[in-house]
Design a protein around this motif. Structure first.
Motif, PDB file in Angstrom:
ATOM      1  N   ASN A  21      -2.621   0.220   1.808  1.00  0.00           N
ATOM      2  CA  ASN A  21      -1.411  -0.546   2.063  1.00  0.00           C
ATOM      3  C   ASN A  21      -0.259   0.438   1.964  1.00  0.00           C
ATOM      4  OD1 ASN A  21       0.605  -2.429   2.328  1.00  0.00           O
ATOM      5  ND2 ASN A  21       0.340  -3.296   0.298  1.00  0.00           N
ATOM      6  N   LEU A  22       0.377   0.712   3.091  1.00  0.00           N
ATOM      7  CA  LEU A  22       1.430   1.718   3.152  1.00  0.00           C
ATOM      8  C   LEU A  22       2.805   1.092   3.043  1.00  0.00           C
ATOM      9  CD1 LEU A  22       0.046   3.828   6.130  1.00  0.00           C
ATOM     10  CD2 LEU A  22      -0.347   4.174   3.684  1.00  0.00           C
ATOM     11  N   ASN A  23       3.699   1.788   2.378  1.00  0.00           N
ATOM     12  CA  ASN A  23       5.092   1.400   2.299  1.00  0.00           C
ATOM     13  C   ASN A  23       5.674   1.573   3.713  1.00  0.00           C
ATOM     14  OD1 ASN A  23       7.878   1.369   2.000  1.00  0.00           O
ATOM     15  ND2 ASN A  23       7.871   2.609   0.146  1.00  0.00           N
ATOM     16  N   SER A  25       8.615   1.775   4.809  1.00  0.00           N
ATOM     17  CA  SER A  25       9.775   2.657   4.922  1.00  0.00           C
ATOM     18  C   SER A  25       9.438   4.114   4.586  1.00  0.00           C
ATOM     19  CB  SER A  25      10.906   2.168   4.023  1.00  0.00           C
ATOM     20  OG  SER A  25      10.531   2.253   2.672  1.00  0.00           O
ATOM     21  N   ASN A  26       8.211   4.337   4.074  1.00  0.00           N
ATOM     22  CA  ASN A  26       7.762   5.692   3.766  1.00  0.00           C
ATOM     23  C   ASN A  26       6.238   5.711   3.911  1.00  0.00           C
ATOM     24  OD1 ASN A  26       7.015   8.143   2.747  1.00  0.00           O
ATOM     25  ND2 ASN A  26       8.000   7.893   0.762  1.00  0.00           N
ATOM     26  N   ASP A  29       3.735   6.920   1.327  1.00  0.00           N
ATOM     27  CA  ASP A  29       3.646   6.216   0.043  1.00  0.00           C
ATOM     28  C   ASP A  29       2.585   5.125   0.149  1.00  0.00           C
ATOM     29  OD1 ASP A  29       4.131   5.125  -2.469  1.00  0.00           O
ATOM     30  OD2 ASP A  29       6.000   4.152  -1.865  1.00  0.00           O
ATOM     31  N   LEU A  31       0.720   2.198  -1.505  1.00  0.00           N
ATOM     32  CA  LEU A  31       0.982   1.271  -2.594  1.00  0.00           C
ATOM     33  C   LEU A  31      -0.290   0.832  -3.302  1.00  0.00           C
ATOM     34  CD1 LEU A  31       3.607  -0.895  -0.726  1.00  0.00           C
ATOM     35  CD2 LEU A  31       4.018   1.003  -2.288  1.00  0.00           C
TER      36      LEU A  31
END
Length: 63
Positions: A21-23, A25-26, A29, A31
């Motif tokens: 699960n990727l952030n 906005s970044n 990152d 999660l």
């Protein structure tokens, strides 16, 4: 990094694989990792939901 399993019939079940699960906005990152359910996991979840539905459907909003 934390793995998040599937909750099926009140029990946490690990997946055969996990998807990050990727952030949004970044994208570097991560999660956490979420379990990917198999066909057997789907069948177990549907069976649990079908069994729970009669009691759930007769409950009140407060319950």
């Amino acid at each position: 990094m934390q793995n998040f399993d599937n909750l099926i019939n009140g029990e946490w079940r690990a997946g055969a694989s996990y998807s990050p699960n990727l952030n949004p906005s970044n994208l570097t990152d991560v999660l956490g990792q979420y379990a990917q359910g198999s066909a057997a996991d789907v069948e177990a979840a549907v069976a649990a939901a079908t069994a729970a539905f009669p009691a759930w459907a007769t409950g009140s909003i407060q319950a």
